[in-house]
Design an enzyme around this catalytic site. Structure first.
Site, PDB file in Angstrom:
ATOM      1  N   LYS A 159      22.331 -23.338 -12.802  1.00 21.61           N
ATOM      2  CA  LYS A 159      22.064 -23.022 -14.204  1.00 21.61           C
ATOM      3  C   LYS A 159      20.560 -22.803 -14.316  1.00 21.61           C
ATOM      4  O   LYS A 159      19.772 -23.739 -14.180  1.00 21.61           O
ATOM      5  CB  LYS A 159      22.521 -24.169 -15.111  1.00 21.61           C
ATOM      6  CG  LYS A 159      22.397 -23.845 -16.588  1.00 21.61           C
ATOM      7  CD  LYS A 159      23.090 -24.906 -17.427  1.00 21.61           C
ATOM      8  CE  LYS A 159      23.196 -24.486 -18.882  1.00 21.61           C
ATOM      9  NZ  LYS A 159      21.901 -24.320 -19.543  1.00 21.61           N
ATOM     10  N   GLU A 213      19.741 -14.310 -17.002  1.00 24.51           N
ATOM     11  CA  GLU A 213      18.660 -15.181 -17.455  1.00 24.51           C
ATOM     12  C   GLU A 213      17.311 -14.596 -17.029  1.00 24.51           C
ATOM     13  O   GLU A 213      17.168 -14.137 -15.898  1.00 24.51           O
ATOM     14  CB  GLU A 213      18.874 -16.561 -16.813  1.00 24.51           C
ATOM     15  CG  GLU A 213      18.191 -17.703 -17.517  1.00 24.51           C
ATOM     16  CD  GLU A 213      18.977 -18.252 -18.723  1.00 24.51           C
ATOM     17  OE1 GLU A 213      19.976 -17.619 -19.145  1.00 24.51           O
ATOM     18  OE2 GLU A 213      18.558 -19.304 -19.235  1.00 24.51           O
ATOM     19  N   SER A 269      27.655 -20.475 -25.756  1.00 25.90           N
ATOM     20  CA  SER A 269      26.942 -21.539 -25.062  1.00 25.90           C
ATOM     21  C   SER A 269      27.941 -22.305 -24.208  1.00 25.90           C
ATOM     22  O   SER A 269      29.110 -21.922 -24.121  1.00 25.90           O
ATOM     23  CB  SER A 269      26.240 -22.445 -26.062  1.00 25.90           C
ATOM     24  OG  SER A 269      27.198 -22.946 -26.954  1.00 25.90           O
ATOM     25  N   LEU A 270      27.504 -23.354 -23.568  1.00 21.77           N
ATOM     26  CA  LEU A 270      28.359 -24.081 -22.627  1.00 21.77           C
ATOM     27  C   LEU A 270      28.478 -25.539 -23.024  1.00 21.77           C
ATOM     28  O   LEU A 270      27.524 -26.136 -23.529  1.00 21.77           O
ATOM     29  CB  LEU A 270      27.754 -24.015 -21.219  1.00 21.77           C
ATOM     30  CG  LEU A 270      27.769 -22.658 -20.508  1.00 21.77           C
ATOM     31  CD1 LEU A 270      26.892 -22.706 -19.280  1.00 21.77           C
ATOM     32  CD2 LEU A 270      29.205 -22.295 -20.133  1.00 21.77           C
ATOM     33  N   TYR A 303       3.915   1.503  -1.094  1.00 18.03           N
ATOM     34  CA  TYR A 303       4.564   1.595  -2.400  1.00 18.03           C
ATOM     35  C   TYR A 303       3.602   2.205  -3.421  1.00 18.03           C
ATOM     36  O   TYR A 303       3.946   3.138  -4.144  1.00 18.03           O
ATOM     37  CB  TYR A 303       5.037   0.202  -2.853  1.00 18.03           C
ATOM     38  CG  TYR A 303       5.839   0.239  -4.130  1.00 18.03           C
ATOM     39  CD1 TYR A 303       7.224   0.363  -4.085  1.00 18.03           C
ATOM     40  CD2 TYR A 303       5.223   0.186  -5.374  1.00 18.03           C
ATOM     41  CE1 TYR A 303       7.980   0.428  -5.261  1.00 18.03           C
ATOM     42  CE2 TYR A 303       5.961   0.254  -6.548  1.00 18.03           C
ATOM     43  CZ  TYR A 303       7.336   0.370  -6.483  1.00 18.03           C
ATOM     44  OH  TYR A 303       8.063   0.439  -7.634  1.00 18.03           O
ATOM     45  N   ALA A 334       0.836  -1.209   0.000  1.00 17.66           N
ATOM     46  CA  ALA A 334       0.000   0.000   0.000  1.00 17.66           C
ATOM     47  C   ALA A 334       0.867   1.253   0.000  1.00 17.66           C
ATOM     48  O   ALA A 334       0.599   2.205  -0.740  1.00 17.66           O
ATOM     49  CB  ALA A 334      -0.923  -0.011   1.205  1.00 17.66           C
TER      50      ALA A 334
HETATM   51  S1  IVH Z   1      27.281 -18.364 -18.107  1.00 20.41           S
HETATM   52  C1  IVH Z   1      29.912 -18.489 -21.703  1.00 20.41           C
HETATM   53  N1  IVH Z   1      25.791 -18.807 -16.021  1.00 20.41           N
HETATM   54  O1  IVH Z   1      22.930 -21.309 -20.108  1.00 20.41           O
HETATM   55  C2  IVH Z   1      29.110 -18.475 -20.469  1.00 20.41           C
HETATM   56  N2  IVH Z   1      24.891 -19.220 -18.174  1.00 20.41           N
HETATM   57  O2  IVH Z   1      24.173 -23.142 -22.113  1.00 20.41           O
HETATM   58  C3  IVH Z   1      27.693 -18.754 -20.710  1.00 20.41           C
HETATM   59  N3  IVH Z   1      22.582 -20.001 -18.172  1.00 20.41           N
HETATM   60  O3  IVH Z   1      22.754 -19.239 -22.843  1.00 20.41           O
HETATM   61  C4  IVH Z   1      26.827 -18.104 -19.784  1.00 20.41           C
HETATM   62  N4  IVH Z   1      22.313 -19.977 -15.988  1.00 20.41           N
HETATM   63  O4  IVH Z   1      21.549 -18.361 -20.845  1.00 20.41           O
HETATM   64  C5  IVH Z   1      25.880 -18.827 -17.357  1.00 20.41           C
HETATM   65  N5  IVH Z   1      24.536 -19.150 -14.090  1.00 20.41           N
HETATM   66  C6  IVH Z   1      24.629 -19.172 -15.425  1.00 20.41           C
HETATM   67  C7  IVH Z   1      23.570 -19.573 -16.241  1.00 20.41           C
HETATM   68  C8  IVH Z   1      23.740 -19.592 -17.620  1.00 20.41           C
HETATM   69  C9  IVH Z   1      21.741 -20.223 -17.146  1.00 20.41           C
HETATM   70  C10 IVH Z   1      22.255 -20.205 -19.596  1.00 20.41           C
HETATM   71  C11 IVH Z   1      22.690 -19.049 -20.466  1.00 20.41           C
HETATM   72  C12 IVH Z   1      23.357 -19.650 -21.657  1.00 20.41           C
HETATM   73  C13 IVH Z   1      23.171 -21.115 -21.477  1.00 20.41           C
HETATM   74  C14 IVH Z   1      24.433 -21.815 -21.881  1.00 20.41           C
END
Ligand code: IVH
Length: 671
Positions: free
Chosen positions: A114, A172, A81-82, A35, A33
């Site tokens: 993640k 994210e 990407s990872l 806020y 409220a």
């Molecule tokens: S680091 C090169 N940290 O995972 C480093 N990514 O498979 C890449 N993601 O597209 C990003 N949680 O959107 C990082 N704690 C986190 C993450 C994360 C989710 C997603 C990110 C990326 C994907 C890679």
């Protein structure tokens, strides 16, 4: 500075501070409220002085014009990407590879969840948000600034003064599971298709041309790294960068941890996996990053992924399996729930062979057929669900799921209330499934908590005709129980003792245990504290039931209907005859009945309590409360702002007291 200008500055800064406390720190500094009041005041001032509106004002989050189309954005640094790891062994190999390259034996890692959402890049120029973009193919994404601005977790201006002239923050976008479920309930009640999972819902919400739609979606941005930087110096490690990001206004994961060596990283993975169901957002693994930036630089990249980071994946929360058939279960309140029988499949860490299909509408929405390949989702502690039928894999004609016309248990006709998704068997008093359900509910932990009388025993008692309703439980004898299959004398004595022990209970528990439709624990507590006395609840009108906190017309009519049935009133009578007694819980204990025989009316604004609480207190003191002043009124408790009730009381010569008088009276009663 002119005074409106100063007030606008102050209000904006205060609102930003409150928003951070709420969204970043989960520790609100102001009520909703307060806020809203401050935001309203800011809007007022800005309407009166439009030239003082800043793009970073908390009022400027939602634009009112939809875009015609998205424009593309080239990332200065690609969004990578990872690589994946699926075991501790994979992590060991990851550490060895990198340690060798660096000439070290053990590496320091930053481990973090993640998040299973959608990546977003935010660009700040001199601390002001200038652009937001999706990841796209990693090189080129889409400009979604108009949508990012609507998210409270995206700062329009950075906190503090210590940031580079150009700073790209990456993270994210997620939707917390609870908010996702609420969102899907809303979709269903407006006849819209449900979203498959929080990630799809987040992705769809970000790809809206109209930011007014995005603004209604419960999106949360969590920062996990820095991208492009110009004109400034940032910390030398990943973990320090995360603290820095939090300091300048971003929400970051609280579960991050710095560890040495892959074994410790794997132990972190185990801990997170154990907590997975309780974490409020979906996570699909743990990201393990070499913490030191110089080491990261030395390690570099291979194709599209860094060598210095790896994603340790968790078991998937969605899997594909076959729908073998559908059973229909009758719940305690008669609702018929379709339950999908599945080819067993490992999902979300357990083997699943049943999933809920909710109701007939859901079956129609999914258009699922027996024999279909379906996507099952199990996330959090909710029951597994079918979220999609893969109709493109359907071969030939498969049979539709037919909802039964009659109760699968008692064969009574089924009905469907207007405005309700559930199809139910109304034969509540004579439908065995519902009778058993009522018994199970009555003994359950949050209801009467009768330990030693479990589901199996109840079914046995019911099937042998020893118990057909909850009051019958209190007529059971040790001999009757001991004569049952697989029941020794000792457990029979224990069960009877537990039944006896349940007789002294508390009113909210008892109310909840009765199993009135839509009366959960919270409602039972609210009813008890409002009315104090069961008799009052049993005879209350729909209108007076609706005066209880959180009781709307539907719940009020369920309660009213329950107690207007002779069967139910008799049942309560038999329970009382059996020796059931209840008190109010400690926080609701009755006070000295110094107001017995008096009728009170409460009006105006009170300081120390709400009017509802004052009413409950009057009843705890033995008095009665009414909604309007009449000749029968003994006392009017009037706070500031009292209107027609006060003048009526004055004209009738009713005694009028203020809150101070009332507090004195209360203090006396508590002596
Ligand atoms: S680091 C090169 N940290 O995972 C480093 N990514 O498979 C890449 N993601 O597209 C990003 N949680 O959107 C990082 N704690 C986190 C993450 C994360 C989710 C997603 C990110 C990326 C994907 C890679």
């Amino acid at each position: 500075m002119s005074s409106p200008e100063r007030e606008i500055k102050e209000l904006s800064a205060r609102l930003d501070r409150w928003s951070l406390a709420y969204h970043r720190d989960d520790s609100p500094l102001a009520s909703d409220a307060e806020y809203d009041r401050a935001l309203r005041r800011l809007r007022e001032l800005e309407t009166a002085h439009p030239h003082l509106i800043s793009r970073t004002s908390p009022t400027q989050r939602v634009g009112d014009k939809p875009l015609d189309q998205f424009t593309s954005v080239r990332h200065t640094l690609p969004m990578l990407s990872l690589d994946n790891a699926f075991s501790g062994d994979d992590l060991e190999a990851f550490e060895q590879r990198n340690a060798n390259k660096l000439g070290l034996s053990v590496l320091r890692f930053c481990c973090e969840p993640k998040l299973d959402g959608v990546a977003m890049s935010l660009l700040y120029e001199d601390g002001v948000l200038v652009r937001a973009a999706t990841r796209g193919d990693g090189t080129t994404g889409e400009d979604i600034t108009h949508n990012a601005r609507t998210m409270e977790t995206v700062p329009l201006r950075l906190q503090g003064g210590d940031y580079p002239t150009m700073l790209e923050v990456r993270g994210e976008v997620v939707i917390p599971r609870a908010a996702f479920h609420r969102m899907n309930e809303k979709q269903a009640s407006s006849g819209e298709p449900a979203f498959q999972n929080p990630r799809n819902a987040a992705a769809g919400s970000l790809r809206q041309l109209d930011p007014r739609i995005t603004a209604t979606r419960p999106l949360v941005f969590m920062a996990y790294s820095v991208g492009h930087v110009e004109g400034g110096i940032l910390p030398g490690s990943h973990s320090e960068t995360l603290s820095y990001l939090s300091r300048i206004g971003f929400k970051t994961s609280k579960l991050t941890q710095v560890v040495d060596g892959w074994q410790a990283a794997e132990a972190f993975v185990d801990r997170i996996l154990e907590q997975r169901d309780e974490i409020e957002v979906d996570i699909d693994g743990v990201v393990i990053k070499v913490n030191d930036f110089e080491q990261q630089l030395a390690l570099g990249f291979v194709s599209r992924a860094p060598r210095w980071a790896i994603a340790r994946k968790f078991p998937a929360q969605e899997e594909v399996t076959t729908l073998l058939g559908v059973d229909f279960q009758v719940g305690r309140t008669g609702a018929i729930t379709p339950v999908a029988r599945l080819q067993p499949v490992f999902v979300g860490g357990v083997t699943v062979s049943n999933a809920t299909l909710h109701n007939a509408d859901e079956i129609a929405r999914l258009d699922v057929r027996i024999g279909d390949q379906v996507i099952v989702r199990r996330a959090g502690d909710v029951i597994p669900q079918i979220v999609k039928a893969l109709d493109d894999r359907r071969e030939g004609d498969l049979p539709k799921v037919a909802f039964p016309q009659e109760c699968p248990d008692c064969r009574d006709a089924l009905t469907r209330d207007l405005n309700e998704a559930a199809i139910r068997c109304e034969n509540s008093l004579a439908c065995p499934a519902q009778q058993k359900g009522a018994l199970e509910h009555f003994v359950s932990r949050k209801a009467m908590d009768i330990d030693g009388v479990g589901e199996k025993l109840l079914h046995q008692l019911f099937d042998q005709g020893l118990v057909s309703d909850i009051a019958d439980l209190y007529d059971l004898t040790v001999e009757q129980l001991a004569a049952l299959d697989r029941m020794g004398h000792k457990s029979a004595v224990k069960a009877i003792e537990a039944i006896e022990g349940s007789k002294a209970t508390e009113l909210p528990r008892f109310l909840y245990a009765l199993g009135i439709r839509e009366v959960g624990e919270a409602t039972a507590r609210a009813l008890a504290s409002h009315f104090v006395d069961l008799g009052m609840i049993m005879t209350a009108s729909r209108e007076s039931l609706e005066e209880v906190n959180d009781v709307g017309p539907v719940v009020a009519s369920h309660i009213h209907r329950f107690f207007s049935r002779d069967m139910n009133r008799e049942l309560v009578g038999r329970l009382i005859d059996a020796g059931l007694v209840w008190s109010l819980p400690k926080e609701q204990v009755a006070l000295k009945a110094i107001l017995a025989g008096q009728t009170w009316v409460v009006t105006g604004k009170l300081e120390a309590m709400s009017r509802d609480e004052a009413g409950a207190t009057i009843r705890r003191l033995g008095g009665q409360t009414a909604g309007s002043v009449s000749k029968k009124t003994d006392v009017l408790l009037a706070g500031p702002g009292a209107g027609s009730k006060l003048s009526k009381a004055e004209s009738l010569g009713v005694k009028i007291i203020d809150e101070d008088d009332f507090m004195r009276l209360l203090a006396e009663a508590e002596l």
